[in-house]
Design a protein around this motif. Structure first.
Motif, PDB file in Angstrom:
ATOM      1  N   ASP A   1       0.794  -1.308  -0.076  1.00  0.00           N
ATOM      2  CA  ASP A   1       0.103   0.158  -0.102  1.00  0.00           C
ATOM      3  C   ASP A   1       0.931   1.349  -0.009  1.00  0.00           C
ATOM      4  O   ASP A   1       0.586   2.183  -0.766  1.00  0.00           O
ATOM      5  N   ALA A   2       1.946   1.242   0.952  1.00  0.00           N
ATOM      6  CA  ALA A   2       2.740   2.349   0.963  1.00  0.00           C
ATOM      7  C   ALA A   2       3.511   2.678  -0.472  1.00  0.00           C
ATOM      8  O   ALA A   2       3.667   3.776  -1.028  1.00  0.00           O
ATOM      9  N   ALA A   3       3.829   1.651  -1.137  1.00  0.00           N
ATOM     10  CA  ALA A   3       4.638   1.757  -2.419  1.00  0.00           C
ATOM     11  C   ALA A   3       3.562   2.439  -3.394  1.00  0.00           C
ATOM     12  O   ALA A   3       3.869   3.278  -4.357  1.00  0.00           O
ATOM     13  N   ASP A   4       2.239   1.971  -3.425  1.00  0.00           N
ATOM     14  CA  ASP A   4       1.242   2.566  -4.276  1.00  0.00           C
ATOM     15  C   ASP A   4       1.055   4.001  -4.271  1.00  0.00           C
ATOM     16  O   ASP A   4       1.016   4.588  -5.073  1.00  0.00           O
ATOM     17  N   ARG A   5       0.671   4.186  -2.909  1.00  0.00           N
ATOM     18  CA  ARG A   5       0.535   5.549  -2.498  1.00  0.00           C
ATOM     19  C   ARG A   5       1.724   6.570  -2.840  1.00  0.00           C
ATOM     20  O   ARG A   5       1.557   7.672  -3.552  1.00  0.00           O
ATOM     21  N   ARG A   6       2.910   6.234  -2.296  1.00  0.00           N
ATOM     22  CA  ARG A   6       4.038   7.003  -2.586  1.00  0.00           C
ATOM     23  C   ARG A   6       4.580   7.243  -4.030  1.00  0.00           C
ATOM     24  O   ARG A   6       5.002   8.209  -4.451  1.00  0.00           O
ATOM     25  N   THR A   7       4.308   6.324  -4.785  1.00  0.00           N
ATOM     26  CA  THR A   7       4.626   6.198  -6.280  1.00  0.00           C
ATOM     27  C   THR A   7       3.610   7.366  -7.006  1.00  0.00           C
ATOM     28  O   THR A   7       4.042   7.887  -7.781  1.00  0.00           O
ATOM     29  N   ARG A   8       2.412   7.117  -6.515  1.00  0.00           N
ATOM     30  CA  ARG A   8       1.362   8.117  -7.111  1.00  0.00           C
ATOM     31  C   ARG A   8       1.601   9.349  -6.718  1.00  0.00           C
ATOM     32  O   ARG A   8       1.363  10.321  -7.602  1.00  0.00           O
ATOM     33  N   ARG A   9       2.004   9.599  -5.543  1.00  0.00           N
ATOM     34  CA  ARG A   9       2.236  11.195  -5.327  1.00  0.00           C
ATOM     35  C   ARG A   9       3.588  11.582  -5.784  1.00  0.00           C
ATOM     36  O   ARG A   9       3.708  12.833  -6.091  1.00  0.00           O
ATOM     37  N   ALA A  10       4.688  10.661  -5.999  1.00  0.00           N
ATOM     38  CA  ALA A  10       5.695  11.154  -6.655  1.00  0.00           C
ATOM     39  C   ALA A  10       5.520  11.654  -8.212  1.00  0.00           C
ATOM     40  O   ALA A  10       6.296  12.417  -8.485  1.00  0.00           O
ATOM     41  N   ALA A  11       4.536  11.082  -8.779  1.00  0.00           N
ATOM     42  CA  ALA A  11       3.966  11.268 -10.090  1.00  0.00           C
ATOM     43  C   ALA A  11       3.630  12.521 -10.299  1.00  0.00           C
ATOM     44  O   ALA A  11       3.260  13.100 -11.339  1.00  0.00           O
ATOM     45  N   LEU A  12       3.208  13.241  -9.167  1.00  0.00           N
ATOM     46  CA  LEU A  12       2.648  14.351  -9.157  1.00  0.00           C
ATOM     47  C   LEU A  12       3.600  15.622  -9.705  1.00  0.00           C
ATOM     48  O   LEU A  12       3.116  16.805  -9.977  1.00  0.00           O
ATOM     49  N   GLY A  13       4.930  15.352  -9.341  1.00  0.00           N
ATOM     50  CA  GLY A  13       5.716  16.184  -9.642  1.00  0.00           C
ATOM     51  C   GLY A  13       7.150  15.943  -9.088  1.00  0.00           C
ATOM     52  O   GLY A  13       7.328  15.022  -8.275  1.00  0.00           O
ATOM     53  N   ALA A  14       8.182  16.609  -9.264  1.00  0.00           N
ATOM     54  CA  ALA A  14       9.688  16.574  -8.625  1.00  0.00           C
ATOM     55  C   ALA A  14       9.450  17.011  -7.473  1.00  0.00           C
ATOM     56  O   ALA A  14      10.310  15.946  -6.664  1.00  0.00           O
ATOM     57  N   HIS A  15       8.667  17.537  -6.889  1.00  0.00           N
ATOM     58  CA  HIS A  15       8.654  17.937  -5.179  1.00  0.00           C
ATOM     59  C   HIS A  15       6.867  17.866  -5.018  1.00  0.00           C
ATOM     60  O   HIS A  15       6.336  18.892  -4.677  1.00  0.00           O
TER      61      HIS A  15
END
Length: 292
Positions: A76-90
């Motif tokens: 679940d953590a990998a899913d959420r953090r990957t999706r958030r990282a896709a929002l932008g560099a920061h």
């Protein structure tokens, strides 16, 4: 093992009832039973002891329940953090804090971090007792303020911020409220003032005579009404109303506040926030990291 199989097994292991687990998973009971049996055959070990009336975990089942929960949290953590990282560099940081602990330290930390070179936005989420740890484990948060020994920091990297003694929070007019100090046994055995019961991460309350509480505001009202007492970190003094009193508890274990983050984390933003938190806790000016 497949993630689906782990979710099936964890549901059955937590419910200890195939019918309730099937309802929780939104599926029929027969295919759930078959899936668990296939998992047992593949692992070569029984995971559950079944009778016509009860379901219990074997020793192997206990191990898989603990490991399975951790594995599902990691997915679940990998899913959420990957999706958030896709929002932008920061994409920013999510910092989760127990609502009752969101005081002067947190405000100073956020102010000091905001002027760091390359600082990202910090989304502060206030939560109830015991909710910070699961939010950090399953990826809903990047950083958390935890309070040991009440929270578990197993599997996280941590930096100690401060340690404080505990106090008994009592109605202002109670006889013990005028004492300079008390002992833990005196507080926990007070007639008519039971200790509160907090929910676990699944929302279930332990058995006991004390009132069920979800947040500090509710707890303080119950104490003021003479329906409960509590033993809490000394920093709660800053939040207490005039109709409450705080008395040091000599033999209560101290509470250590730590800032925690996932052990595998390589985020520069997390590292900067931790560094600033450590400096603020020590009463120092943060050493600025170089601009990116």
């Amino acid at each position: 093992m497949e993630t689906r199989e782990l979710r099936y097994f964890v549901a059955v292991a937590e419910e200890l009832h195939f019918g309730r687990a099937a309802h929780r998973l939104g599926m029929a009971q027969p295919p759930l039973s078959r899936a668990i049996r296939r998992l047992e055959r593949r692992l070569g070990a029984p995971l559950l002891l079944r009778t016509s009336r009860t379901v219990a975990l074997t020793e192997a089942g206990e191990v898989l329940l603990q490991e399975g929960r951790a594995a599902l949290d990691a997915v679940d953590a990998a899913d959420r953090r990957t999706r958030r990282a896709a929002l932008g560099a920061h994409p920013g940081l999510v910092l989760v804090v127990k609502a009752a602990a969101a005081g002067e330290f947190l405000a100073t930390l956020l102010e000091a971090y905001a002027v760091e070179p390359g600082a990202v936005g910090v989304d502060v989420q206030l939560c109830g007792v015991g909710e910070q740890e699961p939010m950090l484990r399953d990826g809903r948060a990047d950083v958390a303020l935890l309070h040991l020994p009440h929270d578990s920091a197993d599997g996280f990297d941590t930096e100690v911020l401060h340690t404080e003694r505990q106090v008994a929070v009592l109605p202002a007019g109670h006889p013990l409220a005028s004492r300079a100090r008390v002992r833990l046994a005196e507080v926990t055995a007070l007639p008519g003032l039971p200790m509160p019961r907090w929910p676990d991460p699944d929302g279930r309350y332990p058995d006991g005579p004390g009132p069920q509480v979800r947040d500090s505001t509710q707890l303080y009202r119950l104490i003021a009404l003479g329906r409960a007492a509590a033993v809490l970190p000394e920093s709660v003094r800053t939040h207490l109303r005039d109709d409450l009193a705080a008395v040091p508890v000599d033999d209560a274990a101290p509470v250590t506040t730590v800032i925690a983050w996932p052990a595998h984390c390589r985020s520069r933003a997390v590292a900067d926030l931790v560094r600033v938190a450590s400096a603020v806790a020590g009463g120092q000016r943060p050493n600025r990291s170089p601009s990116r």
